[in-house]
Write a protein that holds these residues in place. Structure first.
Motif, mmCIF file in Angstrom:
data_model
loop_
_atom_site.group_PDB
_atom_site.id
_atom_site.type_symbol
_atom_site.label_atom_id
_atom_site.label_comp_id
_atom_site.label_asym_id
_atom_site.label_seq_id
_atom_site.Cartn_x
_atom_site.Cartn_y
_atom_site.Cartn_z
ATOM 1 N N PHE A 107 -43.920 -19.961 -2.298
ATOM 2 C CA PHE A 107 -43.168 -18.750 -2.638
ATOM 3 C C PHE A 107 -42.304 -18.986 -3.874
ATOM 4 O O PHE A 107 -42.026 -20.130 -4.247
ATOM 5 N N PRO A 108 -41.819 -17.894 -4.496
ATOM 6 C CA PRO A 108 -40.816 -18.053 -5.547
ATOM 7 C C PRO A 108 -39.604 -18.809 -5.025
ATOM 8 O O PRO A 108 -39.286 -18.766 -3.834
ATOM 9 N N GLU A 249 -46.645 -9.248 4.664
ATOM 10 C CA GLU A 249 -47.824 -9.970 4.174
ATOM 11 C C GLU A 249 -48.749 -10.385 5.310
ATOM 12 O O GLU A 249 -49.594 -11.264 5.130
ATOM 13 N N ALA A 260 -53.480 -13.984 -6.220
ATOM 14 C CA ALA A 260 -52.121 -14.387 -5.846
ATOM 15 C C ALA A 260 -52.124 -14.838 -4.397
ATOM 16 O O ALA A 260 -52.901 -14.339 -3.581
ATOM 17 N N TRP A 262 -49.654 -14.334 -2.400
ATOM 18 C CA TRP A 262 -48.973 -13.274 -1.650
ATOM 19 C C TRP A 262 -49.113 -11.960 -2.398
ATOM 20 O O TRP A 262 -48.999 -11.906 -3.634
ATOM 21 N N GLN A 265 -46.716 -10.746 -5.202
ATOM 22 C CA GLN A 265 -46.757 -11.401 -6.508
ATOM 23 C C GLN A 265 -47.578 -10.599 -7.515
ATOM 24 O O GLN A 265 -47.380 -10.747 -8.723
ATOM 25 N N ARG A 266 -48.466 -9.755 -7.023
ATOM 26 C CA ARG A 266 -49.269 -8.927 -7.912
ATOM 27 C C ARG A 266 -48.423 -7.848 -8.586
ATOM 28 O O ARG A 266 -48.852 -7.229 -9.557
ATOM 29 N N ASP A 268 -45.111 -8.475 -9.492
ATOM 30 C CA ASP A 268 -44.033 -9.137 -10.239
ATOM 31 C C ASP A 268 -42.656 -8.787 -9.686
ATOM 32 O O ASP A 268 -41.720 -8.494 -10.428
ATOM 33 N N VAL A 270 -39.770 -9.983 -6.406
ATOM 34 C CA VAL A 270 -39.419 -11.002 -5.420
ATOM 35 C C VAL A 270 -38.721 -10.296 -4.260
ATOM 36 O O VAL A 270 -37.622 -9.765 -4.422
#
Length: 436
Positions: A107-108, A249, A260, A262, A265-266, A268, A270
């Motif tokens: 993850f980020p 998710e 991606a 998750w 993430q597609r 952009d 968080v």
């Protein structure tokens, strides 16, 4: 429930009739069976499910077994760990820490903590408890055919469960971001405006917003993967209103989208919280909420969390095997490659069939819109159902989704191959030809 067996309809053997009667007698009336002619399955292996007569069915629907049925690494991990230790989070054990660290590393950096449960419903229930504690609000915004779980607290913001399941007074629904049905419009701008209107309505009724929660591929709304980035404005809107964004998710995650790990993430963005479930343990019960630490701080200081089976060592072993296999076997790349091949193959056969209005997807998650004709885009639920049941007869399993129950729902295991895709395409072509 769309694509459900209707008792008394169809030509079942006496044996199956007796089994269905037995189910009703001992399991009660709430359960449903899929397909006009239900399946009696006895074994699974890889992308295949087998009935009692040994007939193989290509499973292009069941994302729970994300690595395929009875994946040997997962089976061995469960078998080994259950013979060593099966305990809960009130004791120190290293495996939960090893898995948690490996999971959050996907993850980020902002999403650095995780709490475990057993099901996606539990994860979404926990996420809403955290959201209420953090925001002081109760209002929830969801899409109009969303599904987020079956517990009482979660079913009230799962409108896809139908009219018999009441939505909460604190819940507002917004139209799905459907690029096919609003062709030419600004999908992101419209979705943002709809979310802002839902937030305004909550406030008008004295309800403070707590969360916007979406399945990031909008699965129950018909599988709506794009355009990429359209979620950003809606996320900004809920933050501006003092709420948080929860990315569900359970179905889109673990590399299924191909491009991606998750689904969020597609776009952009968080999220503040991310909920995981079904494919996490390849069918073994485990789920999770991944979170920004500051979002959970208030909840953690004031309300202890405990789940007898959530995060137990056996479940963590299964989940670790799943994550390692996805990463080490390159299954996200496989999802992108084979998913693209499958999508293009479906588009290819669809050119000769006016019933197919749209083919859309991300990786190994594909939606096919079935319509009465392409010009007016009128949904054709009956034709979609006939296609699903014809493919079942041909040995390929899919289902339907969407507000109108007319979108074919295709989500094979991440180990799907191009040869599997070829078989799928041939069966779908035959089903389209014979269900007009």
């Amino acid at each position: 429930m769309p694509n459900a067996y209707v008792p008394g309809v169809g030509n079942l053997s006496a044996k199956y009739e007796a089994m269905i009667e037995r189910r009703a007698r001992v399991l009660g009336p709430a359960y449903r069976l899929m397909y006009e002619t239900p399946l009696h399955l006895v074994r699974g292996e890889g992308v295949w499910l087998y009935d009692e007569e040994g007939r193989a069915y290509l499973d292009a629907y069941n994302n729970v077994a994300s690595l395929g049925h009875c994946h040997p690494r997962v089976v061995e991990a469960i078998r080994e760990q259950v013979g060593i230790l099966a305990t809960n989070t009130r004791y120190i054990h290293g495996l939960i820490l090893d898995y948690a660290e490996r999971l959050v590393a996907t993850f980020p950096a902002e999403l650095s903590q995780v709490m475990f449960a057993c099901t996606g419903s539990e994860a979404n229930d926990l996420a809403m408890r955290i959201a209420r504690a953090f925001t002081g609000g109760t209002g929830i915004v969801v899409t109009e055919n969303a599904y987020h779980g079956i517990s009482e607290a979660v079913a009230c913001f799962s409108p896809s469960l139908g009219q018999a399941v009441d939505l909460g007074m604190h819940v507002r629904t917004v139209p799905a971001p459907d690029a096919y049905r609003v062709a030419g419009s600004d999908v992101g701008g419209k979705f943002t405006a709809d979310v802002e209107a839902a937030i305004a309505d909550l406030k008008r009724h004295g309800i403070k917003p707590a969360a916007l929660i979406v399945d990031t591929l909008f699965t129950s709304d018909g599988v709506l993967p794009g355009p990429k980035g359209f979620l950003a404005g809606a996320v900004d809107a809920i933050h501006a209103a003092g709420g948080i964004f929860v990315a569900d998710e359970v179905q889109p995650g673990f590399g299924r989208a191909g491009d991606a790990m998750w689904g969020f993430q597609r776009h952009d963005v968080v999220p503040d919280l991310v909920t995981l479930g079904k494919p996490m343990g390849n069918g073994h019960p485990i789920s999770a909420v991944v979170m920004r630490p500051e979002v959970c701080d208030e909840f953690g200081r004031n309300a202890r969390y405990f789940n007898t089976f959530g995060g137990n060592a056996v479940s963590c072993a299964a989940a670790m095997a799943v994550l390692r296999t996805i990463e080490e076997d390159g299954l996200m790349a496989n999802s992108a490659r084979v998913g693209g091949y499958l999508t293009e193959g479906i588009r290819g056969i669809s050119e000769g069939h006016d019933a197919v209005g749209d083919v859309r997807g991300a990786g190994l998650f594909i939606g096919v819109e079935i319509v009465t004709d392409r010009a007016n885009r009128s949904p054709d639920r009956q034709r979609a159902s006939r296609i699903v049941n014809r493919m079942r007869d041909l040995g390929v399993l899919i289902s339907v989704t969407g507000k109108f129950h007319n979108a074919l729902k295709i989500r094979p295991p991440l180990v799907f191959t191009e040869a599997n895709a070829d078989r799928f395409i041939a069966a779908m072509d035959e089903a389209l030809k014979t269900t007009g």
